[in-house]
Scaffold this motif. Structure first.
Motif, mmCIF file in Angstrom:
data_model
loop_
_atom_site.group_PDB
_atom_site.id
_atom_site.type_symbol
_atom_site.label_atom_id
_atom_site.label_comp_id
_atom_site.label_asym_id
_atom_site.label_seq_id
_atom_site.Cartn_x
_atom_site.Cartn_y
_atom_site.Cartn_z
ATOM 1 N N VAL A 63 0.722 -1.344 -0.064
ATOM 2 C CA VAL A 63 0.089 -0.138 -0.011
ATOM 3 C C VAL A 63 0.746 1.251 -0.004
ATOM 4 O O VAL A 63 0.694 2.193 -0.814
ATOM 5 C CB VAL A 63 -0.949 0.012 0.996
ATOM 6 C CG1 VAL A 63 -1.700 1.190 1.262
ATOM 7 C CG2 VAL A 63 -2.097 -1.072 0.958
ATOM 8 N N SER A 64 1.786 1.392 0.870
ATOM 9 C CA SER A 64 2.947 2.486 0.831
ATOM 10 C C SER A 64 3.508 2.718 -0.437
ATOM 11 O O SER A 64 3.679 3.818 -0.926
ATOM 12 C CB SER A 64 3.660 2.331 2.136
ATOM 13 O OG SER A 64 4.481 1.463 2.042
ATOM 14 N N ASP A 65 4.061 1.446 -1.318
ATOM 15 C CA ASP A 65 4.639 1.614 -2.323
ATOM 16 C C ASP A 65 3.664 2.080 -3.399
ATOM 17 O O ASP A 65 3.943 3.265 -4.178
ATOM 18 C CB ASP A 65 5.192 0.373 -2.939
ATOM 19 C CG ASP A 65 6.303 -0.133 -2.102
ATOM 20 O OD1 ASP A 65 6.889 0.618 -1.446
ATOM 21 O OD2 ASP A 65 6.588 -1.297 -2.350
ATOM 22 N N LEU A 66 2.297 1.767 -3.403
ATOM 23 C CA LEU A 66 1.506 2.476 -4.346
ATOM 24 C C LEU A 66 1.142 3.793 -3.956
ATOM 25 O O LEU A 66 1.205 4.791 -4.925
ATOM 26 C CB LEU A 66 0.190 1.701 -4.363
ATOM 27 C CG LEU A 66 0.047 0.194 -4.904
ATOM 28 C CD1 LEU A 66 -1.155 -0.553 -4.343
ATOM 29 C CD2 LEU A 66 0.120 0.280 -6.539
ATOM 30 N N LEU A 67 1.169 4.300 -2.742
ATOM 31 C CA LEU A 67 0.727 5.692 -2.406
ATOM 32 C C LEU A 67 1.967 6.570 -2.834
ATOM 33 O O LEU A 67 1.822 7.663 -3.296
ATOM 34 C CB LEU A 67 0.673 5.994 -0.851
ATOM 35 C CG LEU A 67 -0.879 5.524 -0.275
ATOM 36 C CD1 LEU A 67 -1.027 5.275 1.052
ATOM 37 C CD2 LEU A 67 -2.073 6.272 -1.133
ATOM 38 N N GLY A 68 3.096 6.130 -2.475
ATOM 39 C CA GLY A 68 4.241 6.729 -3.034
ATOM 40 C C GLY A 68 4.339 6.976 -4.500
ATOM 41 O O GLY A 68 4.964 8.106 -4.854
ATOM 42 N N ARG A 69 4.161 5.925 -5.178
ATOM 43 C CA ARG A 69 4.261 6.182 -6.674
ATOM 44 C C ARG A 69 3.323 7.067 -7.075
ATOM 45 O O ARG A 69 3.526 7.865 -8.292
ATOM 46 C CB ARG A 69 3.903 4.718 -7.346
ATOM 47 C CG ARG A 69 5.019 3.712 -7.454
ATOM 48 C CD ARG A 69 5.192 3.012 -8.449
ATOM 49 N NE ARG A 69 4.278 1.764 -8.285
ATOM 50 C CZ ARG A 69 4.537 0.642 -7.402
ATOM 51 N NH1 ARG A 69 5.597 0.382 -6.771
ATOM 52 N NH2 ARG A 69 3.299 -0.329 -7.517
ATOM 53 N N LEU A 70 2.157 7.290 -6.541
ATOM 54 C CA LEU A 70 1.174 8.103 -6.546
ATOM 55 C C LEU A 70 1.432 9.747 -6.256
ATOM 56 O O LEU A 70 0.738 10.886 -6.645
ATOM 57 C CB LEU A 70 -0.147 7.850 -6.196
ATOM 58 C CG LEU A 70 -0.935 6.927 -6.576
ATOM 59 C CD1 LEU A 70 -2.034 6.275 -5.611
ATOM 60 C CD2 LEU A 70 -1.627 7.167 -8.090
ATOM 61 N N GLY A 71 2.426 9.879 -5.436
ATOM 62 C CA GLY A 71 3.130 11.267 -4.963
ATOM 63 C C GLY A 71 3.058 11.510 -3.573
ATOM 64 O O GLY A 71 3.498 12.498 -3.104
#
Length: 199
Positions: free
Chosen positions: A17-25
């Protein structure tokens, strides 16, 4: 800075989840990674751990024997408290330093032991990644090779799933296929952008 505290039990999928949020900015600060930084060979925190737990906690290379320490602290509540007294203040200090330097629409603090350490007040929202306990055990077994007994002991040392869900502002259900995760994360990201831009 608008801050989200992301938490969940072992094996729930916090990193995904944190990786996905990081990729979103989003700006991501993961306390597990901070813990590894703080316990690298030659650091003052690692020296304190060796002073407290003895040479048994050290690998021949001088690095921390994480497997030994994990087994020790999950069998002995007093040992776990001693380790937490060393680690948690150092992690919190490093986390707040990193938070002050973040330049992103909002920040995500990944804190596995958020409720256990009472750090909810650091965040505007608490996001819990949730999976059933049986799935946690199976995921940890596949990922880390820990036995069912070892994983169950770790789960028992954490707050219950019910307590975690009761303390959540937002919940991601990660019990489905991997493809079901990204749409949930995208929806929350848009929500956090709106909240971060709010009055």
């Amino acid at each position: 800075m608008f801050v989200v505290a992301l938490t969940g039990g072992i094996g729930s999928g916090k990193t995904a989840v944190s990786d996905l949020l990081g990729r979103l900015g989003a700006g991501i600060i993961d306390t597990d990674l901070l813990s590894r930084e703080l316990t690298a060979p030659g650091t003052p925190t690692l020296s304190k751990i060796f002073e407290t737990f003895g040479k048994e906690a050290s690998l021949p290379s001088g690095a921390l024997d994480r497997a030994y320490l994990r087994e020790k602290v999950f069998q002995d509540a007093d040992a776990r408290r001693r380790l937490e007294r060393i680690l948690h203040p150092a992690i919190r200090t490093r986390m707040l330093e990193r938070l002050a330097a973040i330049e992103a629409p909002y920040a995500v603090l990944v804190i596995p032991l958020l409720f256990e350490t009472g750090q909810q007040a650091l965040a505007n929202r608490v996001l819990v990644v949730d999976v059933p306990e049986e799935e946690q055990i199976e995921r940890v077994r596949r990922r880390s090779g820990l036995s069912r007994t070892q994983t169950a002991r770790i789960i028992e040392s954490q707050v219950s799933r019910q307590q975690r869900l009761a303390g959540a502002d937002d919940i991601i259900d990660n019990s489905g296929p991997p493809s079901a995760l990204a749409p949930q994360v995208e929806k929350l990201h848009q929500k956090y952008l709106r909240l971060a831009a709010g009055p």
